[in-house]
Design a protein around this motif. Structure first.
Motif, PDB file in Angstrom:
ATOM      1  N   SER A 200      12.822   1.877  -7.821  1.00 40.18           N
ATOM      2  CA  SER A 200      11.785   0.956  -8.289  1.00 40.18           C
ATOM      3  C   SER A 200      11.167   0.204  -7.117  1.00 40.18           C
ATOM      4  O   SER A 200       9.933   0.116  -6.985  1.00 40.18           O
ATOM      5  N   GLN A 201      12.004  -0.336  -6.253  1.00 41.31           N
ATOM      6  CA  GLN A 201      11.513  -1.088  -5.103  1.00 41.31           C
ATOM      7  C   GLN A 201      10.794  -0.177  -4.107  1.00 41.31           C
ATOM      8  O   GLN A 201       9.779  -0.560  -3.516  1.00 41.31           O
ATOM      9  N   ALA A 202      11.319   1.046  -3.930  1.00 46.09           N
ATOM     10  CA  ALA A 202      10.696   1.982  -2.997  1.00 46.09           C
ATOM     11  C   ALA A 202       9.334   2.440  -3.498  1.00 46.09           C
ATOM     12  O   ALA A 202       8.407   2.650  -2.704  1.00 46.09           O
ATOM     13  N   THR A 203       9.183   2.596  -4.807  1.00 46.22           N
ATOM     14  CA  THR A 203       7.903   3.019  -5.369  1.00 46.22           C
ATOM     15  C   THR A 203       6.806   2.019  -5.034  1.00 46.22           C
ATOM     16  O   THR A 203       5.687   2.397  -4.673  1.00 46.22           O
ATOM     17  N   ILE A 204       7.115   0.741  -5.156  1.00 42.48           N
ATOM     18  CA  ILE A 204       6.126  -0.289  -4.824  1.00 42.48           C
ATOM     19  C   ILE A 204       5.765  -0.225  -3.350  1.00 42.48           C
ATOM     20  O   ILE A 204       4.588  -0.292  -2.969  1.00 42.48           O
ATOM     21  N   ALA A 205       6.768  -0.089  -2.489  1.00 39.71           N
ATOM     22  CA  ALA A 205       6.496  -0.001  -1.052  1.00 39.71           C
ATOM     23  C   ALA A 205       5.726   1.269  -0.699  1.00 39.71           C
ATOM     24  O   ALA A 205       4.909   1.264   0.231  1.00 39.71           O
ATOM     25  N   ASP A 206       5.968   2.361  -1.443  1.00 39.53           N
ATOM     26  CA  ASP A 206       5.283   3.634  -1.175  1.00 39.53           C
ATOM     27  C   ASP A 206       3.768   3.516  -1.317  1.00 39.53           C
ATOM     28  O   ASP A 206       3.019   4.186  -0.601  1.00 39.53           O
ATOM     29  N   VAL A 207       3.310   2.701  -2.263  1.00 44.00           N
ATOM     30  CA  VAL A 207       1.887   2.693  -2.617  1.00 44.00           C
ATOM     31  C   VAL A 207       1.173   1.416  -2.170  1.00 44.00           C
ATOM     32  O   VAL A 207       0.038   1.181  -2.577  1.00 44.00           O
ATOM     33  N   THR A 208       1.812   0.601  -1.349  1.00 41.79           N
ATOM     34  CA  THR A 208       1.178  -0.620  -0.854  1.00 41.79           C
ATOM     35  C   THR A 208       1.261  -0.689   0.662  1.00 41.79           C
ATOM     36  O   THR A 208       2.186  -0.138   1.276  1.00 41.79           O
ATOM     37  N   GLU A 209       0.296  -1.374   1.248  1.00 44.02           N
ATOM     38  CA  GLU A 209       0.337  -1.656   2.677  1.00 44.02           C
ATOM     39  C   GLU A 209       1.282  -2.830   2.926  1.00 44.02           C
ATOM     40  O   GLU A 209       1.488  -3.671   2.040  1.00 44.02           O
ATOM     41  N   PRO A 210       1.890  -2.919   4.129  1.00 43.96           N
ATOM     42  CA  PRO A 210       2.846  -4.001   4.401  1.00 43.96           C
ATOM     43  C   PRO A 210       2.316  -5.389   4.082  1.00 43.96           C
ATOM     44  O   PRO A 210       3.042  -6.230   3.552  1.00 43.96           O
ATOM     45  N   VAL A 211       1.032  -5.640   4.392  1.00 44.74           N
ATOM     46  CA  VAL A 211       0.474  -6.973   4.162  1.00 44.74           C
ATOM     47  C   VAL A 211       0.384  -7.297   2.672  1.00 44.74           C
ATOM     48  O   VAL A 211       0.361  -8.458   2.267  1.00 44.74           O
ATOM     49  N   ASP A 212       0.306  -6.265   1.831  1.00 41.90           N
ATOM     50  CA  ASP A 212       0.164  -6.476   0.389  1.00 41.90           C
ATOM     51  C   ASP A 212       1.498  -6.493  -0.348  1.00 41.90           C
ATOM     52  O   ASP A 212       1.527  -6.771  -1.555  1.00 41.90           O
ATOM     53  N   ARG A 213       2.588  -6.193   0.329  1.00 44.96           N
ATOM     54  CA  ARG A 213       3.867  -6.069  -0.384  1.00 44.96           C
ATOM     55  C   ARG A 213       4.397  -7.369  -0.961  1.00 44.96           C
ATOM     56  O   ARG A 213       4.922  -7.362  -2.077  1.00 44.96           O
TER      57      ARG A 213
END
Length: 373
Positions: free
Chosen positions: A109-122
């Protein structure tokens, strides 16, 4: 994809109020002593450690969607088993099974969010997930308060149903899993990342304090003769606080370590108020304070952990960092029951507040150690 996952987790969150009540169920429904309850909850926490690692491995190898569905289905089975148990030994086995599957869905779940967002948007993306789960938590708290009047076992039935609903939504709405195109790094490489291990150490101390709140609040209410339904109202107030604070406090404008420092200060104040609370009203005031601290803390730890990981090993990095929660879930029941038996609620919450103050003061040290090489 973020919105799909947020909605799915919100559905699951509506029923995810059983962990704070597990200790109460073991004590009230099955006649376990306070020390036995602490040991059983510690075993549950220890079982979540391999669960989290398995979730990270599966997330990187068989895919995010399959892993999330597998973990949620396992939770539903274990929750149902607890609800239908009629002997303590059966409830203990069910609790161990719940621990073994409890954390499987977190790394994907956490990896999915990181997969589709840029670091600044996380931070904002993780904050969105937190806000949605808090909104669902309002319903969760009220539902827990209502169902606890009928019987505590109904809480586990409700949680099992929401786990299944979340699994169905994820299976139908998330994109199909794609096999990785590059050979993933080994688990050994993950464990050699010094910054990850430093972050894991700090996160473990925080997670232990958080789990002491989750486990200790219902037991504190029980020790002081307050109604167990009060835990449900505490959950609801915590959720409302997180929702309102998401709009009032623009935490995404703060850097990670400033946010952590503020969060620990607020958490310490809330714990101090909890130490001297004798009525549910005062406990609710304390809840507002430590929930504000939670707002500053949870998303930033996830942002830091995901930022350390290479793309092809993100699931395993988040799984290793997530071990902080498994370790905390094993430690917290023992510290909570020992401190309650030895010093009462006042000793439990004042000692936790002292740790929060120490963590707030240590953030400059963490900033230096976690800076990019």
């Amino acid at each position: 994809m973020v919105w799909v996952l947020v909605v799915a987790r919100a559905v699951n969150r509506i029923g995810a109020f059983t962990l704070p009540f597990l200790g109460v169920v073991l004590t009230v429904e099955f006649g376990a002593s306070l020390s036995q309850t602490g040991l059983i909850l510690a075993l549950f926490g220890a079982a979540t450690i391999p669960s989290r690692l398995l979730g990270g491995q599966l997330a990187d190898r068989i895919g995010r969607r399959r892993t999330i569905v597998l973990g949620l289905a396992g939770c539903a089975v274990a929750q149902t088993w607890i609800a239908v148990s009629d002997q303590l030994w059966s409830a203990v086995l069910a609790a161990l099974l719940l621990g073994l599957v409890f954390e499987i869905y977190e790394p994907p779940s956490q990896a999915t969010i990181a997969d589709v967002t840029e670091p600044v948007d996380r931070p904002a993306a993780y904050g969105l997930l937190g806000a949605a789960m808090a909104a669902a938590g309002v319903l969760a708290g009220l539902l827990a308060a209502a169902l606890s009047h009928w019987g505590l076992r109904w809480l586990f039935i409700a949680d099992a149903l929401t786990c299944l609903a979340c699994a169905v939504l994820v299976a139908r709405a998330l994109p199909a899993d794609v096999r990785p195109t590059s050979e993933p790094t080994t688990t050994t490489t993950v464990w050699r990342d010094r910054r990850l291990l430093i972050l894991l150490a700090g996160g473990t101390v925080f997670a232990t304090m958080y789990m002491q709140l989750v486990i200790g609040l219902p037991l504190s209410l029980l020790e002081q003769g307050l109604p167990t339904s009060g835990t449900g109202f505490i959950l609801a107030v915590s959720a409302v606080t997180l929702i309102l604070a998401q709009r009032l406090l623009r935490v995404q404008r703060l850097d990670d370590f400033t946010s952590l420092t503020i969060g620990y200060a607020l958490l310490a104040i809330g714990l101090i108020v909890s130490a001297f609370a004798e009525t549910l009203t005062v406990y609710l005031l304390a809840t507002v304070l430590w929930s504000l601290g939670e707002l500053f803390l949870l998303t930033r730890y996830l942002t830091l952990a995901s930022g350390l990981a290479p793309d092809h090993a993100r699931g395993r990095y988040l799984a290793v960092f997530g071990l902080s929660w498994g370790i905390a879930t094993a430690i917290a029941p023992l510290t909570v029951t020992w401190l309650l038996e030895s010093f009462g609620p006042e000793g439990l919450w004042l000692s936790s507040a002292a740790v929060a103050v120490a963590l707030a003061a240590s953030q400059p040290w963490f900033r230096t150690r976690l800076a990019p090489a």
